[in-house]
Design a protein around this motif. Structure first.
Motif, PDB file in Angstrom:
ATOM      1  N   ALA A 142       0.861  -1.188   0.000  1.00  0.00           N
ATOM      2  CA  ALA A 142       0.000   0.000   0.000  1.00  0.00           C
ATOM      3  C   ALA A 142       0.892   1.232   0.000  1.00  0.00           C
ATOM      4  O   ALA A 142       1.566   1.509   0.993  1.00  0.00           O
ATOM      5  N   ALA A 143       0.911   1.952  -1.123  1.00  0.00           N
ATOM      6  CA  ALA A 143       1.814   3.091  -1.287  1.00  0.00           C
ATOM      7  C   ALA A 143       1.171   4.384  -0.786  1.00  0.00           C
ATOM      8  O   ALA A 143      -0.051   4.530  -0.805  1.00  0.00           O
ATOM      9  N   ASP A 144       2.004   5.295  -0.337  1.00  0.00           N
ATOM     10  CA  ASP A 144       1.520   6.593   0.151  1.00  0.00           C
ATOM     11  C   ASP A 144       1.479   7.624  -0.971  1.00  0.00           C
ATOM     12  O   ASP A 144       0.453   8.217  -1.262  1.00  0.00           O
ATOM     13  N   ARG A 145       2.647   7.888  -1.546  1.00  0.00           N
ATOM     14  CA  ARG A 145       2.789   8.897  -2.578  1.00  0.00           C
ATOM     15  C   ARG A 145       3.699   8.389  -3.671  1.00  0.00           C
ATOM     16  O   ARG A 145       4.618   7.644  -3.353  1.00  0.00           O
ATOM     17  N   PRO A 146       3.555   8.849  -4.892  1.00  0.00           N
ATOM     18  CA  PRO A 146       2.458   9.652  -5.404  1.00  0.00           C
ATOM     19  C   PRO A 146       1.200   8.825  -5.527  1.00  0.00           C
ATOM     20  O   PRO A 146       1.245   7.606  -5.396  1.00  0.00           O
ATOM     21  N   GLU A 154       1.527  14.592  -5.953  1.00  0.00           N
ATOM     22  CA  GLU A 154       2.607  14.390  -4.982  1.00  0.00           C
ATOM     23  C   GLU A 154       3.713  13.451  -5.460  1.00  0.00           C
ATOM     24  O   GLU A 154       4.094  12.513  -4.773  1.00  0.00           O
ATOM     25  N   THR A 155       4.208  13.724  -6.638  1.00  0.00           N
ATOM     26  CA  THR A 155       5.421  13.050  -7.090  1.00  0.00           C
ATOM     27  C   THR A 155       6.613  13.773  -6.469  1.00  0.00           C
ATOM     28  O   THR A 155       6.871  14.936  -6.755  1.00  0.00           O
ATOM     29  N   ARG A 156       7.324  13.056  -5.635  1.00  0.00           N
ATOM     30  CA  ARG A 156       8.429  13.662  -4.877  1.00  0.00           C
ATOM     31  C   ARG A 156       9.744  13.476  -5.610  1.00  0.00           C
ATOM     32  O   ARG A 156      10.369  12.420  -5.505  1.00  0.00           O
ATOM     33  N   LYS A 180      17.507  20.426  -5.687  1.00  0.00           N
ATOM     34  CA  LYS A 180      16.145  20.943  -5.803  1.00  0.00           C
ATOM     35  C   LYS A 180      15.229  19.839  -5.307  1.00  0.00           C
ATOM     36  O   LYS A 180      15.261  18.715  -5.828  1.00  0.00           O
ATOM     37  N   ASP A 181      14.417  20.136  -4.312  1.00  0.00           N
ATOM     38  CA  ASP A 181      13.579  19.140  -3.644  1.00  0.00           C
ATOM     39  C   ASP A 181      12.131  19.560  -3.836  1.00  0.00           C
ATOM     40  O   ASP A 181      11.695  20.558  -3.258  1.00  0.00           O
ATOM     41  N   CYS A 182      11.402  18.810  -4.648  1.00  0.00           N
ATOM     42  CA  CYS A 182      10.077  19.257  -5.091  1.00  0.00           C
ATOM     43  C   CYS A 182       9.011  18.185  -4.938  1.00  0.00           C
ATOM     44  O   CYS A 182       9.292  16.989  -4.895  1.00  0.00           O
ATOM     45  N   ASN A 183       7.800  18.647  -4.915  1.00  0.00           N
ATOM     46  CA  ASN A 183       6.610  17.806  -4.880  1.00  0.00           C
ATOM     47  C   ASN A 183       5.708  18.302  -6.006  1.00  0.00           C
ATOM     48  O   ASN A 183       5.269  19.447  -5.978  1.00  0.00           O
ATOM     49  N   VAL A 184       5.464  17.436  -6.982  1.00  0.00           N
ATOM     50  CA  VAL A 184       4.788  17.866  -8.206  1.00  0.00           C
ATOM     51  C   VAL A 184       3.411  17.228  -8.314  1.00  0.00           C
ATOM     52  O   VAL A 184       3.261  16.016  -8.127  1.00  0.00           O
TER      53      VAL A 184
END
Lengths: 293, 293, 293, 293
Positions: free
Chosen positions: A268-272, D12-14, D28-32
């Motif tokens: 069970a994945a959290d993100r994305p 929320e692709t990290r 660069k640390d992003c959440n897309v």
């Protein structure tokens, strides 16, 4: 510089209302947010607060109204508050009142007896919600009810294939996957009515039934089926908006360990996560006005 | 410098296990944490990882074991894992495996029919927990079960008076207040057994019954009553530890608005809160050893 | 039934202390938790509260002491409170006081001028912590300081290979990976002293320097190096405990898109994560007693 | 039934992007988050996914674009992605791409030296944000930048009096109070440009300067001053929207303990809180179109 749209109010007033019918108590556990707008330019431009009813007074009003009028259904309580703020103060032209309700069950007595009448346990995982708007000049009211936190899962009966592909597509089509989501739904009533409790129960049941009963080719299809079902079963509702994250459950590859995995073990994945949002409207839905602001 | 106590492992592996009995599916939704200790000095002092089984391998083991052995009760799954890590690797002397379980109900069919057999809704607010230790050299096992997130409230039947007072005391004694708490409980089993599901149900029921049935003079008294009740009803349990925040519900003073408030309207406060922690033991409880680490 | 270890107190009292030196203000922003233990059996067994100082009084004491004594360093404030509760009340034998401190910077004036003297912005991501115990009968005091939320990352200089392998191992060894963690650290002082602010700054700097300066063959090695560095640079500290999640940054496989990925693009995963915990002690560290309870 | 507005995408692709200039690395640390809309009726009504680019492909695109194009400023990266999804697929008519950026500082070397070049510590408490829309048919682009989590406090220089009063008003007027808020701000650029980094720094500085420099008669006044200052200092910005909770700091009444409290000791409350929301526009601000959806 121009002052654009603005509003202010007290957020998250946590009011708990106990009712007593002899030894049998009842509980309403709510979180109330008030936002008022109107003639507030002087406060912003000049720090002149003559039109500003303090948010502290709004909080007091929530508590006092809970005593005077009780909290029957959250929509009714929100409407009482919204009308009060607008009708009692000329500088307030519109009120938005949002209420969340948290559910409690009675703690049963041992051996199935009735319990104490005053003992409760928090139940369920979802929160019942409403957002009410009242506009003074037009006397118009809008009522949106809903829920958050309704988490559901189908362990089969879900496919995903035939999708568009591009140079960045690596996903394999599937004929059998786990489909899980945490439903956030809000539905607009055609008009004020006096059956919000029954309406909520009906809408919730329709959401669950449509989720369970839809053989899904995509979460979009399931979302649309859920929205349609609510409108079919609830004539008092003319529009529903749904926000449904695709809570991915990935089939774990156990081949490196000499094991197959016939859809039995999942990560069970959290993100994305996928996020699917959509609305369904009755064909004769009246104009929404400011209902969704 | 001396290397002191240390352990390492994979935390929060979210494994979902589906079982299939024809069209009737079952679901176990768990979060598994592994912590291993043993001959790990070289890894710390010299970066020599020869004794270090990667946490990635531990995660793989959780998934593979879920396939091979299923997840009957979380205590049993934790014991399987703990014994595996210690017995299969001489450098690992002790394993601590913690599992959380999240509850799901079946979505019923309409008109009370059985539903699809594969459709579920997250239910309840509490999480079932266990922490298992297995020590290789001594072959000793400890099993602690428990729950978190069990939120309960008595709307009457709670007093608080006769307390110590000092120069900083302004609290008025009360003969009637709301008592609410979110129970975190963990109970130690005397030994391994094969009835963890029934034991959990019994302990949970005892906690609720004692909370509801105790006319409370303090939250400490209620906590002790709850602990005793669990031990009384569950001979397999020899110790219980409870952590219970006093979730204050303050009676709102409505007198400024010309209203009384006969324990009907409350403000549910977030912080600060009282925090009451205590243990109850059977008189013949065996030594806890490392059970609570 | 036997009452086991127990304690109670007020948790999370959020006190903000402003100091004024003419127009130059200072701010201390704290969260205080008190837990008292002693002769509390009657409260648990009989609801007799004669020995129970209300948690409300404890909260009042926190605020009153902030006024009377100020909050110089959180350790000093915690010690004042702990001694007060034990020494002023025979039924209280031991006090545990935990304080968290949140950091603020001054908002600078434009063009680098000094600012208003009363304007602040929350700064940094870590929280400074302390836990103080005071035991009345033995007059013994323990002081543990620490921090949480210190998140650090090395984009190279980290390897992981030569590890143990079993049938569930699929991880490839690596000579170059991202190493990231969110440090939770707590360090025990040998004795009370009067340099907690400088000690904190020194320990934090040592943690950062050792994390940055260690070419890492495992997170365990880095953890140990960080602990050693703190003890080396801070003679007043005799033990440190570190809890460091391995916040995995996975190199994304871009080969399906015709792209290489020379350690440039990473997926930052949430769960599961490795969790590495360990202690480092000075060779002459005195017995910890109840410091870590 | 009618299908109303809908969109879908990967949230929320990290993605973490490391750049290397010899031994000097950058991060660069992003959440897309991506949300696409267009010809999606068949997916909803019939489960026909021919127009649906999987959210998994969108995630892959984020990672691949991070490799191919780097992430200079988040607005530029969001625009690249938005244009790609719309221009490469006729069924996608509009893309909304939201990016959050988390800040890191370099860990300095000891004695003020330069550090390793590859060691970082998470810094600051705020998150930089952007939301970009690209509409295929009209070729129109909107760019909104902003921040969340900027928490500020003035320990004096704030009054609140002269407000409206009603039967539920008990608040006393004050000439000196603590004013604290956690700023959430979003500002709309007039057009695409190539100075997003400088623009962000300028806007953030303006927010801080206006908060610190405004002697406040109400939080509304402060909000408006902050919005105006951003527009004054940033000609490239034509509108700003601010959401500012009034994080109440209540002066504790210490009189029962024989102590005064000349604005020195405060209780920082969680809930309820005032919530002030407002927009400021340049007089010549172009129409916002879909910028705020």
């Amino acid at each position: 510089m121009l002052l654009g749209p603005n509003r202010y109010g007290k957020a998250e007033t946590r009011v708990v209302r106990i009712t007593r019918d002899g030894d049998l108590h009842g509980i309403k556990d709510c979180n109330v947010g008030v936002a008022l707008s109107g003639d507030m330019a002087a406060a912003h431009l000049a720090g002149d607060n003559a039109a500003v009813l303090p948010t502290d007074s709004q909080k007091n009003t929530v508590f006092a109204f809970a005593r005077k009028y009780g909290i029957a259904e959250i929509e009714e309580f929100a409407l009482l508050l919204a009308r009060h703020f607008v009708d009692s103060r000329p500088s307030v032209h519109r009120a938005r009142v949002a209420v969340e309700e948290y559910f409690w069950d009675r703690i049963p007595g041992e051996d199935g007896t009735a319990g104490t009448g005053h003992s409760f346990v928090r139940s369920g995982r979802e929160t019942r919600t409403c957002v009410v708007h009242y506009d003074g000049p037009s006397r118009r009211v809008t009522v949106v009810s809903g829920l958050t936190g309704l988490t559901v899962l189908n362990s089969t009966g879900s496919e995903f294939h035939g999708f568009a592909e591009d140079e960045f597509t690596t996903l394999a089509p599937t004929r059998d996957r786990v489909l899980a989501t945490e439903v956030r739904a809000a539905w607009r009533h055609r008009a004020e009515h006096d059956g919000y409790a029954a309406s909520y129960a009906r809408a919730r049941r329709a959401l669950l039934a449509a989720f369970a009963g839809t053989h899904s080719l995509s979460l979009q299809q399931t979302l649309y089926a859920m929205g349609c079902r609510v409108l079919e079963e609830c004539g008092e509702i003319c529009e529903i908006r749904l926000s449904m994250p695709n809570k991915h459950h990935f089939t774990v590859d156990l081949a490196p360990f000499g094991l197959d995995n016939p859809q039995e073990v999942f990560f069970a994945a959290d993100r994305p996560y996928g996020l699917i949002e959509g609305a369904v409207l009755a064909e004769d839905a009246p104009d929404a006005g400011f209902a969704w602001e």
